[in-house]
Design a protein around this motif. Structure first.
Motif: not given
Length: 212
Positions: A31-46
């Protein structure tokens, strides 16, 4: 010489889909790594389209293109600023560590030092010195940091000697390129150890390269 490593310090990148590759590097397996991955994707997607285009385009010619490389490095800085450094999962910390090192190396190579870097044809010198200094050893020698440091020092000392004949390669510029090269090798070594399942402490420290 892995040019994609120089661009983004992601030696495991094998395709031009950065999101797919990030999932391999930073799997969302808790769960923690999923949250961190979501943040990573949020920053990369733009920046996804630009990153994919850069990964598809990069070669030795573009690495000598200061405009292209500074744009690519700025993308990395934007992602890094969005991410921050407060992560606990190994894969996410690896990405942040890589971005820190990419920024350090990029500022070294694509600033005042660039005239020496391109005029001396640094990649060609590395290939020549790698051929001239290579000594076969045990297949596991890259697992030993002392061995890696000895190989690196011999290789870079060879390159530095050859650079002296290039007028734009002052001593200060050669030292800066040496620092950038050492940082690149250190980052690559840690990524190798991580990929080989060795324990790794993802701690970036520019001070170790006498950059105080």
């Amino acid at each position: 010489m892995n040019l994609k490593l120089l661009l983004f310090i992601f030696p495991t990148v094998v395709s031009t889909d950065i999101i797919v590759e990030l999932l391999k590097i930073a799997p969302a397996d808790t769960p923690q790594c999923f949250r961190e991955f979501r943040q990573l994707i949020k920053c990369v997607e733009p920046h996804e389209a630009l990153i994919n285009s850069a990964l598809e385009t990069v070669n030795e010619e573009t690495v000598y293109n200061i405009g292209f490389m500074n744009k690519a490095l700025q993308i990395g800085r934007n992602v890094s600023e969005c991410l921050g450094h407060n992560f606990t999962c190994d894969g996410t910390k690896l990405v942040v560590y890589g971005l820190d090192y990419a920024d350090y190396i990029g500022k070294k190579v694509y600033g005042d030092v660039f005239h020496c870097f391109i005029n001396a044809q640094t990649f060609e010198l590395l290939q020549i010195c790698q051929r001239d200094t290579y000594e076969p050893g045990p297949t596991n020698q890259v697992e030993d940091v002392t061995v890696v440091n000895n190989i690196t020092n011999t290789l870079f000392e060879c390159v530095a000697r050859k650079m002296y004949s290039t007028p734009s390669c002052t001593v200060d510029r050669i030292v800066s390129l040496y620092q950038a090269g050492k940082a690149l090798i250190d980052a690559a070594f840690e990524f190798y150890r991580w990929n080989a399942k060795y324990p790794v402490e993802w701690e970036y420290d520019a001070g170790k390269y006498c950059d105080n």
